[in-house]
Design an enzyme around this catalytic site. Structure first.
Site, PDB file in Angstrom:
ATOM      1  N   THR A 133       0.797  -1.227   0.000  1.00  0.00           N
ATOM      2  CA  THR A 133       0.000   0.000   0.000  1.00  0.00           C
ATOM      3  C   THR A 133       0.832   1.281   0.000  1.00  0.00           C
ATOM      4  O   THR A 133       0.266   2.381   0.029  1.00  0.00           O
ATOM      5  CB  THR A 133      -0.914   0.015   1.230  1.00  0.00           C
ATOM      6  OG1 THR A 133      -0.101  -0.182   2.411  1.00  0.00           O
ATOM      7  CG2 THR A 133      -1.939  -1.114   1.159  1.00  0.00           C
ATOM      8  N   GLU A 134       2.146   1.153  -0.054  1.00  0.00           N
ATOM      9  CA  GLU A 134       3.012   2.323   0.127  1.00  0.00           C
ATOM     10  C   GLU A 134       2.686   3.464  -0.836  1.00  0.00           C
ATOM     11  O   GLU A 134       2.617   4.636  -0.432  1.00  0.00           O
ATOM     12  CB  GLU A 134       4.486   1.916  -0.022  1.00  0.00           C
ATOM     13  CG  GLU A 134       5.052   1.143   1.158  1.00  0.00           C
ATOM     14  CD  GLU A 134       4.771  -0.352   1.074  1.00  0.00           C
ATOM     15  OE1 GLU A 134       5.330  -1.102   1.891  1.00  0.00           O
ATOM     16  OE2 GLU A 134       3.992  -0.777   0.192  1.00  0.00           O
ATOM     17  N   VAL A 135       2.524   3.157  -2.133  1.00  0.00           N
ATOM     18  CA  VAL A 135       2.312   4.251  -3.093  1.00  0.00           C
ATOM     19  C   VAL A 135       1.044   5.031  -2.791  1.00  0.00           C
ATOM     20  O   VAL A 135       0.929   6.208  -3.158  1.00  0.00           O
ATOM     21  CB  VAL A 135       2.258   3.725  -4.546  1.00  0.00           C
ATOM     22  CG1 VAL A 135       3.613   3.171  -4.959  1.00  0.00           C
ATOM     23  CG2 VAL A 135       1.159   2.690  -4.743  1.00  0.00           C
ATOM     24  N   ILE A 137       0.040   6.029   0.071  1.00  0.00           N
ATOM     25  CA  ILE A 137       0.245   7.032   1.122  1.00  0.00           C
ATOM     26  C   ILE A 137       1.482   7.877   0.824  1.00  0.00           C
ATOM     27  O   ILE A 137       2.028   8.541   1.701  1.00  0.00           O
ATOM     28  CB  ILE A 137       0.351   6.394   2.524  1.00  0.00           C
ATOM     29  CG1 ILE A 137       1.548   5.445   2.626  1.00  0.00           C
ATOM     30  CG2 ILE A 137      -0.932   5.672   2.890  1.00  0.00           C
ATOM     31  CD1 ILE A 137       1.862   4.999   4.047  1.00  0.00           C
TER      32      ILE A 137
END
Length: 261
Positions: A133-135, A137
């Site tokens: 999910t990094e991209v 946030i």
């Protein structure tokens, strides 16, 4: 004995130490205190000659939600973030001389996926979910790539990293993030089967095999075969090797196998 306030619970039985992430209030997020306890638990398992393997387990419905974003937000004022400590945890799991198995009954996100990938084996419930999910946030899956990318095909990595989409346990097994995905009600039995096999391995041979699995690709095949032949000979001539061959010939468990296995 594990403290009642511990974020990582430790239990050892039949040659296996289980390190259970026990911070369900924040979905077992990788806070500095939790990571500190996890490192201590791993170090203790490595130092215990009776331990043959390590299981990473969790309480609550979520395996690990990744970085503790509340702690991260609070740290912005100092100009640093606690995510850097995750690298120490991934190295400790990856380089642990004893096999590490991740038991994943529920969702894992971001840094939690790095932890799963660092383990030698990982078994998940088919309905467990995963996502990078990094991209979404505004950050990138940098640190965890050290353990994740060697597990995934380039196409799968690009798709999952760039989209941040959720995928299930079956897909996780297909792309190599986990070893196996099983029905939720069969997860305990699957982990027990793996552990029963792992504890039959000789301690030095297990550590040596882990090193072998990390050995870089050879550029000189003849030289590599010569080096591996010498390595093999050394293990056959070791005390463990001699005991293992003798036990096989005598049709009995080797001396290092825990009683009852």
């Amino acid at each position: 004995m594990t403290s009642p306030d511990a974020l990582v619970r430790v239990a050892t039985a039949r040659g296996v130490t289980t390190l259970t992430l026990d911070s369900p209030h924040n979905r077992n997020a990788l806070s500095t205190p939790l990571m500190t306890e996890l490192l201590a638990g791993l170090a203790a398992a490595v130092a215990d000659d009776a331990v043959r393997a390590v299981v990473l387990d969790h309480t609550g419905p979520v395996f690990c939600s990744g970085a503790d974003l509340k702690e991260t937000a609070a740290a912005y004022a100092s100009g640093t973030v606690p995510a850097g400590m995750l690298g120490d945890v991934l190295v400790a799991v990856r380089e642990c001389p004893k096999p590490v198995l991740a038991k994943v009954a529920g969702p894992a996100r971001a840094g939690g996926l790095g932890l799963i990938a660092a383990a030698d084996l990982a078994v998940c419930a088919e309905d467990a979910t995963f996502a990078f999910t990094e991209v979404r946030i505004g950050v990138i899956p940098a640190v965890i790539s050290a353990t994740v990318l060697p597990r995934l095909s380039p196409r799968a990595a690009a798709e999952l990293y760039l989209t941040g989409e959720v995928f299930d346990g079956r897909r996780a097994a297909e792309v190599g993030l986990v070893t196996a995905a099983v029905p939720a009600d069969g997860l305990d039995a699957a982990v027990e089967r793996y552990c029963a096999s792992l504890v039959k391995g000789a301690p030095a041979a297990l550590a040596g095999t882990k090193s072998l699995l990390r050995r870089p690709a050879a550029t000189d095949l003849r030289a590599e075969i010569g080096a591996l032949a010498a390595l093999s000979t050394g293990y056959f001539l070791s005390d463990e090797g001699r005991e293992g061959v003798l036990a096989f010939r005598e049709k009995r468990p080797a001396a290092w196998v825990p009683a009852g296995e």
